[in-house]
Design an enzyme around this catalytic site. Structure first.
Site, PDB file in Angstrom:
ATOM      1  N   SER A   1       9.846  27.693  19.320  1.00 60.73           N
ATOM      2  CA  SER A   1      10.945  26.847  19.272  1.00 60.73           C
ATOM      3  C   SER A   1      11.527  26.519  20.492  1.00 60.73           C
ATOM      4  O   SER A   1      11.440  27.291  21.475  1.00 60.73           O
ATOM      5  CB  SER A   1      12.040  27.238  18.161  1.00 60.73           C
ATOM      6  OG  SER A   1      13.264  26.536  18.194  1.00 60.73           O
TER       7      SER A   1
ATOM      8  N   ASP B   1      10.946  26.588  10.175  1.00 64.22           N
ATOM      9  CA  ASP B   1      11.524  25.363  10.038  1.00 64.22           C
ATOM     10  C   ASP B   1      12.621  25.577   9.067  1.00 64.22           C
ATOM     11  O   ASP B   1      12.603  26.325   7.951  1.00 64.22           O
ATOM     12  CB  ASP B   1      10.437  24.469   9.453  1.00 64.22           C
ATOM     13  CG  ASP B   1      10.706  23.100   9.627  1.00 64.22           C
ATOM     14  OD1 ASP B   1      11.243  22.702  10.845  1.00 64.22           O
ATOM     15  OD2 ASP B   1      10.379  22.102   8.839  1.00 64.22           O
TER      16      ASP B   1
END
Ligand code: IMP
Length: 197
Positions: free
Chosen positions: A8, A69
């Site tokens: 990320s 997510d």
């Protein structure tokens, strides 16, 4: 020390995860591991996008890594914005515009129930595992607070009188979807390591 690379570029997520990690674990964000590409999220489910991000990183580094997510699922909007949470109001991914659109969609709506759902995907020793974290709550009628990110100013977690954006990171981590998913992933790793040693 168990080192994990996080797929990320979201510094808020990385900070929350770092604040919640027990001793013996360390995360590196993918930039620190030399990966600066943006990882696409091409699928229609959190499960698939999360797995895709972890596999993307693993294929480049062949090291233990994970992705997550997250989506905000609003009951009266049939689970929207869900997997589209980041781009709800358009491709520019503006937190303010997303909130504005959400509050418009919810205008006059008495049912304010919503939940954050996070899917972690871990790749450990080349095997893939998933862990889910859920935080139930309500969408407020106006924004409150300036901490955090995303929909935090309009999300009131169950059991709290403060929105996520009115909390410190430590307080948010007492309720949050991300912390719940992370705890499961860490416990899994602790169990695996005790089996190995
Ligand atoms: P993604 O998991 O990076 O695709 O995140 C989707 C979007 O959900 C983010 O851009 C934020 O707007 C929102 N989001 C994810 N996690 C949180 C959170 O913990 N609080 C508030 N909003 C969040």
């Amino acid at each position: 020390m168990q080192q994990l690379i996080f797929a990320s570029a979201n510094k808020h997520k990385a900070e929350e995860i770092e604040a919640a990690l027990p001793q013996g674990f360390q995360i590196l964000v993918m930039k620190e591991a030399g990966i600066t590409e943006e990882i696409p999220e091409p699928f229609n489910t959190l499960e698939e996008n999360s797995a895709h991000k972890a596999v993307f990183l693993y294929e480049r580094l062949h090291k233990d890594c994970f992705a997550e997510d997250t989506g905000l699922e609003v009951e009266t909007l049939h689970g929207e914005p869900g997997v589209k949470s980041a781009r709800y109001a358009g491709e520019e991914k503006s937190f303010e515009k997303n909130i504005e659109k959400l509050l418009q969609q919810m205008d006059g709506q008495p049912n304010r129930k919503a939940r954050f759902r996070t899917l972690f995907t871990l790749i450990f020793d080349g095997q893939q595992y998933q862990f889910e974290g859920i935080c139930n709550g309500l969408i407020t009628e106006k924004t409150s607070g300036t901490a955090g990110f995303g929909y935090d100013p309009v999300f009131l977690p169950e059991g709290s009188t403060l929105t996520f954006a009115e909390m410190t990171m430590e307080e948010k981590n007492r309720y949050s979807h991300r912390k719940k998913g992370l705890d499961q992933m860490i416990q899994f790793l602790i169990n695996k390591k005790s089996q190995i040693s």
